[in-house]
Motif scaffolding. Sequence first.
Motif, PDB file in Angstrom:
ATOM      1  N   LEU A 267       0.836  -1.206   0.000  1.00  0.00           N
ATOM      2  CA  LEU A 267       0.000   0.000   0.000  1.00  0.00           C
ATOM      3  C   LEU A 267       0.865   1.247   0.000  1.00  0.00           C
ATOM      4  CD1 LEU A 267      -2.711   1.637   0.621  1.00  0.00           C
ATOM      5  CD2 LEU A 267      -2.097   1.335   3.034  1.00  0.00           C
ATOM      6  N   ASP A 268       0.520   2.209  -0.864  1.00  0.00           N
ATOM      7  CA  ASP A 268       1.049   3.569  -0.800  1.00  0.00           C
ATOM      8  C   ASP A 268      -0.148   4.468  -0.518  1.00  0.00           C
ATOM      9  OD1 ASP A 268       2.337   5.995  -1.063  1.00  0.00           O
ATOM     10  OD2 ASP A 268       3.449   5.408  -2.852  1.00  0.00           O
ATOM     11  N   THR A 269      -0.142   5.192   0.611  1.00  0.00           N
ATOM     12  CA  THR A 269      -1.349   5.908   1.035  1.00  0.00           C
ATOM     13  C   THR A 269      -1.752   7.005   0.063  1.00  0.00           C
ATOM     14  OG1 THR A 269       0.015   7.336   2.448  1.00  0.00           O
ATOM     15  CG2 THR A 269      -0.999   5.395   3.468  1.00  0.00           C
ATOM     16  N   ASP A 270      -0.845   7.935  -0.241  1.00  0.00           N
ATOM     17  CA  ASP A 270      -1.132   9.042  -1.168  1.00  0.00           C
ATOM     18  C   ASP A 270      -2.456   9.730  -0.840  1.00  0.00           C
ATOM     19  OD1 ASP A 270       1.236   8.628  -2.490  1.00  0.00           O
ATOM     20  OD2 ASP A 270       0.363   7.493  -4.137  1.00  0.00           O
ATOM     21  N   VAL A 271      -2.687  10.010   0.430  1.00  0.00           N
ATOM     22  CA  VAL A 271      -3.927  10.629   0.892  1.00  0.00           C
ATOM     23  C   VAL A 271      -3.765  12.147   0.963  1.00  0.00           C
ATOM     24  CG1 VAL A 271      -5.505  10.886   2.860  1.00  0.00           C
ATOM     25  CG2 VAL A 271      -4.702   8.615   2.196  1.00  0.00           C
ATOM     26  N   VAL A 272      -4.601  12.876   0.245  1.00  0.00           N
ATOM     27  CA  VAL A 272      -4.709  14.314   0.436  1.00  0.00           C
ATOM     28  C   VAL A 272      -5.662  14.498   1.608  1.00  0.00           C
ATOM     29  CG1 VAL A 272      -5.317  16.535  -0.581  1.00  0.00           C
ATOM     30  CG2 VAL A 272      -4.288  14.760  -2.002  1.00  0.00           C
ATOM     31  N   GLY A 273      -5.092  14.709   2.783  1.00  0.00           N
ATOM     32  CA  GLY A 273      -5.849  14.614   4.016  1.00  0.00           C
ATOM     33  C   GLY A 273      -6.382  15.935   4.506  1.00  0.00           C
TER      34      GLY A 273
END
Length: 418
Positions: A267-273
């Motif tokens: 998994l690579d999160t790459d979340v614009v949080g």
Amino acid sequence: MANFDWHAERSDLAGIALLDRAPESEGIDLKAVRLYRLGRVREQMQRYGVDAVILSDPINIRYATGARNMQVFCQRNAPSRYLLLTAEKSILFEFTGCLHLGQGFETIDEVRPSKTASFVAAGPEIHAREKAWAIEMADLIEELVGKGATVGLERLNAGTAIALKDCGLRIVDAQQPVEMARSVKSSEEMKCVNASLRATEHGVAKLREAIRPGMTENELWSVLHQSVIARNADYCETRLLNAGGRTNPWFQETSSNVIGENELIALDTDVVGCHGYYSDFSRTFHSGPGKPTATQRELYKVAYEQVLSNMDILHAGMSFRDYADRAWDIPEKYYENRYYLSAHGCGMTGEYPYLYHRGDFPDAGYDGEILAGMTICVESYIGETGGGEGVKLEQQVLVTDAGIELLSRFPFEEELLR
């Protein structure tokens, strides 16, 4: 923190879009964050001799002002909204019917309706629309900064840029001043980064708990989405969760593939949080119910060594070339399948700088200096070409004058490190 009456009369719209009133904002001076970022952009504009910028990338608009509106839509349908910024004036041109979303920000002096110059909106009249838009914008820029201004552009139609140049403006690329502005974070800004990371780590924990052989990659990936969106994230920028043979090579998008027993799940999160800040760390899990194989553990331990070794050499004042020269040597059998970067900057998205592997530096690399206040993601992908599986690991860190500070705190898999 001031209370806000969501049930107030519609006449009281000023500030309705401000994002300060959520739980993840407690203890953060978001006004100071916004003013710091706006000041950084103006500082870099002056450094590079740019009199005005027209920003249409929604992430850069949010960076400079704090205003958010339909970010994914606007990335595809540019210029739906745009920001004209000079040393003294900040004018947001907001999407039809959305002017209230730009009100109440100390970083925005005025909100006007945008005039979309795209083929979808204008059809065969696009050229006339672009010309009229350019004349109007050039007149406004002349009013604000004078004739023959140097104007930085990004993500505008080619016809629009040509029309602006025909109006007597000197057109340059806005990317350099904006990226250089974004690259150095304030201490208050780091509170936003950490809030985004903590929310994402909560989501990754939920995802890890949900792992079961027999579920699809999409089903598992959706667990992360539900959790981060519930904590006011914007979106996941990529689809990077794979299991088993789909972990090698990397960059296979999440799919309906069914997760098997005793497979690796990368998994690579790459979340614009929350607050718009990027939570970017990678982990690899084991699906069970059995124990990881010797091969799986070896892949994991090699990736772990690469990440920790490259974190260890990072320091403020280091050149990009020096980093490439000193970075961990990837074993030959994994080299062809290496991740395309050794490390990269991180803020509201992946950003400047890109730090390349030694072998890639002659063709792709560029020099520069690692500065205190940069947040850096240190990457590893380990998998043999044609191999059965691969491991993706990544850590997000802050560079300080005293060394580095670990930002991503989600634990590694002890079972895979044995």
